[in-house]
Structure formats: structure tokens, C-alpha cells
Write a protein that holds these residues in place. Structure first.
Motif, short mmCIF file in Angstrom:
data_model
loop_
_atom_site.label_atom_id
_atom_site.label_comp_id
_atom_site.label_asym_id
_atom_site.label_seq_id
_atom_site.Cartn_x
_atom_site.Cartn_y
_atom_site.Cartn_z
N UNK A 181 33.18 -23.55 -2.76
CA UNK A 181 32.85 -22.48 -2.13
C UNK A 181 32.77 -21.49 -3.38
N UNK A 182 33.82 -21.32 -4.17
CA UNK A 182 33.80 -20.48 -5.30
C UNK A 182 32.81 -20.85 -6.21
N UNK A 183 32.53 -22.20 -6.53
CA UNK A 183 31.31 -22.56 -7.41
C UNK A 183 30.11 -21.91 -7.10
N UNK A 184 29.89 -21.94 -5.52
CA UNK A 184 28.70 -21.60 -4.87
C UNK A 184 28.47 -20.07 -5.16
N UNK A 185 29.70 -19.15 -5.21
CA UNK A 185 29.45 -17.97 -5.22
C UNK A 185 29.37 -17.53 -6.79
N UNK A 186 29.90 -18.30 -7.50
CA UNK A 186 29.72 -18.04 -9.23
C UNK A 186 28.19 -18.34 -9.27
N UNK A 187 27.56 -19.39 -8.66
CA UNK A 187 26.47 -19.92 -9.08
C UNK A 187 25.25 -18.74 -8.66
N UNK A 188 25.47 -18.32 -7.36
CA UNK A 188 24.82 -17.17 -6.80
C UNK A 188 24.79 -15.88 -7.86
N UNK A 189 25.79 -15.66 -8.19
CA UNK A 189 26.06 -14.18 -9.02
C UNK A 189 25.38 -14.72 -10.45
N UNK A 190 25.52 -15.84 -10.72
CA UNK A 190 25.08 -16.15 -12.32
C UNK A 190 23.33 -16.05 -12.10
N UNK A 191 22.90 -16.61 -11.10
CA UNK A 191 21.32 -16.63 -11.12
C UNK A 191 20.82 -15.20 -10.77
N UNK A 192 21.73 -14.45 -10.20
CA UNK A 192 21.32 -13.17 -9.89
C UNK A 192 20.97 -12.26 -11.21
N UNK A 193 22.16 -12.62 -12.21
CA UNK A 193 22.25 -12.13 -13.33
C UNK A 193 20.99 -12.48 -14.10
N UNK A 194 20.26 -13.72 -13.84
CA UNK A 194 19.19 -13.74 -14.79
C UNK A 194 17.97 -12.68 -14.47
N UNK A 195 17.89 -12.38 -13.10
CA UNK A 195 16.94 -11.47 -12.78
C UNK A 195 17.31 -10.20 -13.34
N UNK A 196 18.50 -9.64 -13.09
CA UNK A 196 18.93 -8.37 -13.86
C UNK A 196 18.49 -8.36 -15.48
N UNK A 197 18.76 -9.60 -16.20
CA UNK A 197 18.51 -9.47 -17.53
C UNK A 197 16.78 -9.38 -17.60
N UNK A 198 16.19 -9.70 -16.93
CA UNK A 198 14.64 -9.56 -17.02
C UNK A 198 14.47 -7.95 -17.14
N UNK A 199 15.24 -7.27 -16.19
CA UNK A 199 15.11 -5.93 -16.30
C UNK A 199 15.63 -5.01 -17.22
N UNK A 200 16.51 -5.60 -18.25
CA UNK A 200 17.22 -5.28 -19.45
C UNK A 200 18.81 -4.99 -19.14
N UNK A 201 19.32 -5.69 -18.11
CA UNK A 201 20.64 -5.28 -17.73
C UNK A 201 21.55 -6.32 -18.34
N UNK A 202 22.57 -6.05 -18.81
CA UNK A 202 23.70 -7.17 -19.19
C UNK A 202 25.10 -7.06 -18.58
N UNK A 203 25.22 -7.70 -17.57
CA UNK A 203 26.54 -7.37 -16.85
C UNK A 203 27.24 -8.76 -16.79
N UNK A 204 28.65 -8.46 -16.82
CA UNK A 204 29.42 -9.92 -16.95
C UNK A 204 29.44 -10.62 -15.61
N UNK A 205 29.78 -11.94 -15.88
CA UNK A 205 29.89 -12.70 -14.60
C UNK A 205 30.89 -12.09 -13.68
N UNK A 206 32.08 -11.60 -14.25
CA UNK A 206 33.03 -11.20 -13.18
C UNK A 206 32.49 -10.05 -12.64
#
Length: 334
Positions: free
Chosen positions: A46-71
Motif C-alpha cells: 500500500x505504501x508503494x501504491x501511494x508512492x507511485x500515485x504521488x510520483x506520477x502526479x509529479x510528472x504532471x506538475x513538472x509539465x507546468x514547471x514545478x519541482x516538488x520532492x517526492x516526500x
């Protein structure tokens, strides 16, 4: 009124399940059979699932120019889910996520755009896995023609969903909405915010490699969730057919997204129990698996919520005034 209706439906569905479908004592016995080692493995999944969801959301944020840590993304994601348990259902975890991520410098309209794309692609992938589930059920139960109609409806819904998703990225989608707005309101602040939101939304589709990666990871994440439930069943020593588990989880998730009850409680359990019963799993055991899975998810969310509380305070997020019109100066987190 809608919140109270959902509360009533949730309580009613839970009461029906506990009175007419499952034996509460048997559920407690199954929960008591939990194997510590396999419970730990399920918790890690379940932790891996939440990490994966957060990571892939970060891909969309990067398109808009944001760099936020996984934590930081994990803190926002998990805290939104925790606050969603305590606040009225009309607020919603996604709305809370919009407010929380502002603390890391992300504009509201950009967050909304990423969440809309996330939900749109997620819904299409959910339809895909649901269609695959129906195909499996049709193969396992060849004499039950009811699945033919459900499968036809699922395929039609999938094609419609893909069409709407692709159309939503085009200027025609925005123009179609604007045509419905009276002319005197087209220069209003609300319309300008809508145009800026659609600009951010449409821009996400321009980065095809990241959108493709996001879509693939969304499918992987759906498969991880199914594996999580299988691990929970193993932890509770509940024998099950993997094919029916693969069929039950996606269909239960898809149906539970209907705005009928609070967080799909009762709806998810009812569908999950019904499909697992086709594979020979007792209703009490299926309910125990569902309850244990919900509990493990909260255990995963809780430490990240505590981290964000320690950083920003215990107060729930409050919607800012005119947040979407902020200056886009901040693009990276501190």
C-alpha cells in the motif's frame, strides 16, 4: 442535504450487509487470523501504491514547471486523504489537495489542471481494467449471459470516455462551454479563470512523453491495488482465486465512485463481496479483506499527515480568496 443523504445511504448499506449478508462474529474471527509478516508485506504494498500515485502526479506538475520532492507530494496526498476522513464529503480529498499543495508554491489553477487530467486518465484506465474484469468473468462463467450486456456497456463507456478525454484537451471543448454562457458574462472574472484553467489543462497534453508515462504508471498503479488486496487476503489466510480477485477489485472501485455513499463505503463492499462469492470466498471473509485493506491504507497515510502537521500546524486547510489569480512567480518548492 446531499451529505445527509449519503450518510443515510452509507449507514443503510452497512446495516444491510451486516444483518442480511455477513456474520459479524465470522468477520472478527477472520480479522483475528492476521499473519504479522504478510500484514507487513501488504502494508509495504500500500505504501508503494501511494508512492507511485504521488510520483506520477509529479510528472504532471513538472509539465507546468514545478519541482516538488517526492516526500512533499506524499505529505500532500496522504494528508488530503486523512483530512477527507474528517471533513464533510462535499470538501473532497482533491479539493483539500489543491489547498495543501499551495504551501509548496503551486498555483491553484495549475493544481486543478493536473487533478482534472489525473482523474480523466484514471477514469479511462479504470474503465479499461473493468472491461478486462468483465471479460474474465465472462470466461469463468460462460453460461451467465448477464455479463454480455455488462461487457457491451463497459466497452461503449470506455470508447465514450476516451472520446471525451481527447476532446477535452482541444479548444473546441472550451468554446463549447463559452457558447453556453450569456454574452454579458463572457468577460467576467470567472470566465477568465476558466480560460486560464483550460490553458493549463490543455498544455499538459502537449508533453506527450510525460503523459504517456503517466498513463502507463496509472495502469500499473491499478494493478498494484489489486495485488494489495491479494496480499491482504493472504495475510488473513483467506483462500481466493486470483482471477476473481482481479475481477472484483476494479469493478468494485469503479462502481464505488458513484456519488451514492461516503467514500464508497457499503457500495464497494457489496460489489466486492458479490464477485468474490462467485469464486467461493465467504461473505464474511471478503468483508474482512475489505475492512483490513481500508485500515492499512489509513496506517500508510497517517505518518505523512503527521509530518505535514508538524511542518504547517494541525489546522485543516482553508480555501484562499482569489487563489487562482495569484502571481505565478513561485515555480519550485523550498
Amino acid at each position: 442535504m446531499k451529505t445527509w443523504l449519503r450518510i443515510i445511504v452509507t449507514l443503510l448499506l452497512c446495516a444491510l450487509l451486516l444483518i442480511y449478508v455477513v456474520d459479524v462474529d465470522a468477520v472478527l474471527v477472520t480479522l483475528g487470523n492476521s499473519d504479522p509478516m504478510w500484514t507487513g508485506v501488504a502494508l509495504l504494498a500500500f505504501l508503494i501504491d501511494r508512492v507511485l500515485m504521488s510520483y506520477k502526479w509529479g510528472l504532471l506538475l513538472k509539465i507546468r514547471g514545478y519541482s516538488i520532492s517526492l516526500a512533499q507530494k506524499l505529505m500532500v496526498y496522504c494528508s488530503a486523504m486523512m483530512w477527507g476522513l474528517a471533513l464533510p464529503s462535499t470538501v473532497g480529498a482533491d479539493g483539500i489537495r489543491v489547498m495543501l499543495v499551495r504551501r509548496f508554491g503551486v498555483r491553484v489553477d495549475d493544481t486543478l489542471a493536473t487533478i482534472l487530467v489525473e482523474r480523466g486518465i484514471g477514469f479511462v484506465v479504470a474503465l479499461m481494467t473493468a472491461v478486462a474484469s468483465l471479460i474474465l468473468l465472462r470466461a469463468m462463467l460462460p453460461n451467465d449471459t448477464a455479463y454480455d450486456y455488462a461487457l457491451a456497456l463497459g466497452v461503449a463507456g470506455l470508447l465514450f470516455g476516451i472520446t471525451i478525454l481527447v476532446f477535452s484537451f482541444t479548444d473546441h471543448a472550451l468554446n463549447s462551454v463559452l457558447r453556453l454562457v450569456p454574452a454579458r458574462f463572457r468577460d467576467s472574472k470567472a470566465m477568465r479563470l476558466l480560460e486560464r484553467l483550460h490553458e493549463a489543462y490543455a498544455s499538459l497534453a502537449s508533453d506527450r512523453p510525460r503523459i504517456a508515462a503517466f498513463s502507463v504508471l496509472t495502469l500499473v498503479e491499478h494493478l498494484v491495488v489489486i495485488a494489495c488486496y491479494g496480499l491482504v487476503a493472504r495475510a488473513l489466510e483467506v483462500p481466493f482465486n486470483p482471477v476473481f480477485m482481479f475481477a472484483a477489485v476494479p469493478l468494485a472501485i469503479l462502481v464505488s465512485r458513484l456519488p451514492i455513499s461516503l467514500d464508497g463505503i457499503g457500495v464497494y463492499e457489496g460489489i466486492f463481496i458479490a464477485i468474490m462469492a462467485l469464486g467461493g470466498v465467504k461473505p464474511a471473509d471478503a468483508l474482512a479483506v475489505s475492512l483490513a485493506a481500508r485500515a492499512l491504507q489509513i496506517v500508510v497515510w497517517f505518518p505523512w499527515w503527521l509530518m505535514l502537521v508538524a511542518r504547517t500546524g494541525v489546522r485543516p486547510p482553508v480555501a484562499p480568496v482569489a487563489a487562482a489569480s495569484e502571481s505565478p512567480n513561485i515555480r519550485t518548492s523550498t
